[in-house]
Design a protein around this motif. Structure first.
Motif: not given
Length: 378
Positions: A157-163
């Motif tokens: 996970v690299t940011d909120s959306a990719s979570l």
């Protein structure tokens, strides 16, 4: 939307009038307050030479205790008469034992209390050890505390959306599903995250160690703890912040001002699905945010305490926040302004004086069915 109850406010005004009539009756019958409490409308005269007993119903060195001690050194400078403040730790039962003692204390204006969100949940979810009613207390100030969720790099996970897109295992560690963990747990459920839970850690700091060792891959901390311990991990690429729990404002969730670039959980859900979460879960989550984040800690005095004392404390909190010396205290508390005045009254009324029983019942049933948790036990 959870809104304050006009009935409760009216009731409290009636109680205040009744207390005033009772005070007149005492005067006519020759009864007086204890000899060390002065009959005066002058706050400086009331407090000069006195010692304030500040009950902290948690262990020395814990979060509530350190918050109280940080405030006490400045608060005494802004209370007229500059009384001494003596903090008394009465720990046990998620703050219940010390709060019971406060409720039994004389309403002399020289005894105050600081509670935490664990005390709120004990009261609201029916801990049988509770022997007090928040409606008998008057709030002086509230101390908000946000919460931030973050993940390990191993999740990809690299940011909120990719979570919300990850297929990597997410492992959350906690003390129990209830108490202070529950807003984090319900937030992850609201987002539909596939999370394995490991319960039984002794403290949040123990969970943090487990995160650093790779045993836990998604975790959350209060703002103060995050800034002290997690922000350095983020700088080294060892953790990625993904969302906040959020705070409540005028009945609605808003972004945590300490992390203005991070969405709160409901915002993240909306970005993914284009709609709000399940209505019951959403209202339950908002209520947890109110009792656990907006009112993370509260300062109280008894309802029947002299009005001169109540107003002196409230004004001292306002004046203290204008003192340049308070900047360091504010930073230690996570950077938030203390709740006072109408905003404090509204939050306390909606959360504690007149709690929504339907939401409490929903949370109780959900915790039991999903996690086997008894919220009355923390």
């Amino acid at each position: 939307m959870i809104t304050p109850s006009t009935k409760t406010r009216s009731t409290r005004r009636t109680l205040a009038v009744a207390a005033g009539v009772g005070a007149l009756a005492l005067l006519f019958t020759g009864c007086t307050r204890p000899s060390d409490v002065r009959e005066t409308d002058d706050p400086a005269e009331f407090f000069e030479g006195q010692t304030i007993r500040w009950i902290v119903p948690y262990e020395a060195g814990g979060g509530t205790d350190t918050s109280a001690r940080a405030l006490a050194s400045l608060l005494t400078e802004h209370i007229p008469g500059n009384p001494k403040i003596q903090i008394e730790n009465i720990e046990g039962g998620n703050g219940v034992l010390g709060t019971n003692e406060f409720a039994r204390s004389d309403a002399d204006g020289l005894t105050i209390l600081m509670t935490s969100s664990s005390t709120n949940t004990a009261v609201l979810f029916g801990d049988p050890a509770v022997d007090f009613d928040y409606n008998d207390f008057t709030p002086i100030a509230g101390i908000p505390a946000g919460g931030t969720q973050y993940v390990a790099p191993s999740t990809g996970v690299t940011d909120s959306a990719s979570l919300l897109e990850t297929t990597s295992p997410l492992v959350y560690g906690g003390i129990t599903p209830g108490g202070g963990e529950f807003p984090r747990v319900l937030g992850m459920d609201l987002l539909g995250l596939d999370v394995s839970h490991v319960w039984g850690y002794q403290s949040r700091s123990a969970v943090q160690i487990a995160f650093s060792q790779g045993e836990v891959t998604i975790d959350g901390q209060s703002t103060a703890a995050y800034l002290e311990s997690i922000a350095p991990l983020v700088e080294r690429g060892e953790a990625t912040p993904v969302y906040t729990i959020g705070l409540m404002e005028d009945g609605e969730l808003v972004r945590d001002p300490a992390f203005p670039d991070l969405p709160h959980a409901v915002e993240l859900y909306q970005e993914k699905h284009g709609t709000l979460p399940d209505a019951d879960m959403l209202e339950a989550y908002k209520y947890l945010v109110l009792i656990g984040q907006n009112l993370q800690k509260q300062m109280w005095i008894q309802d029947e305490a002299p009005a001169v004392a109540v107003e002196a404390y409230r004004q001292a909190i306002i004046d203290m926040q204008k003192d340049p010396a308070f900047d360091a205290v504010r930073e230690a508390l996570g950077g938030y302004e203390l709740l006072t005045g109408d905003s404090l009254e509204a939050d306390v009324d909606a959360a504690l004086y007149n709690p929504p029983q339907d939401i409490i019942d929903w949370l109780t049933d959900y915790a039991k069915s999903e996690y086997g948790a008894d919220l009355s036990r923390g």
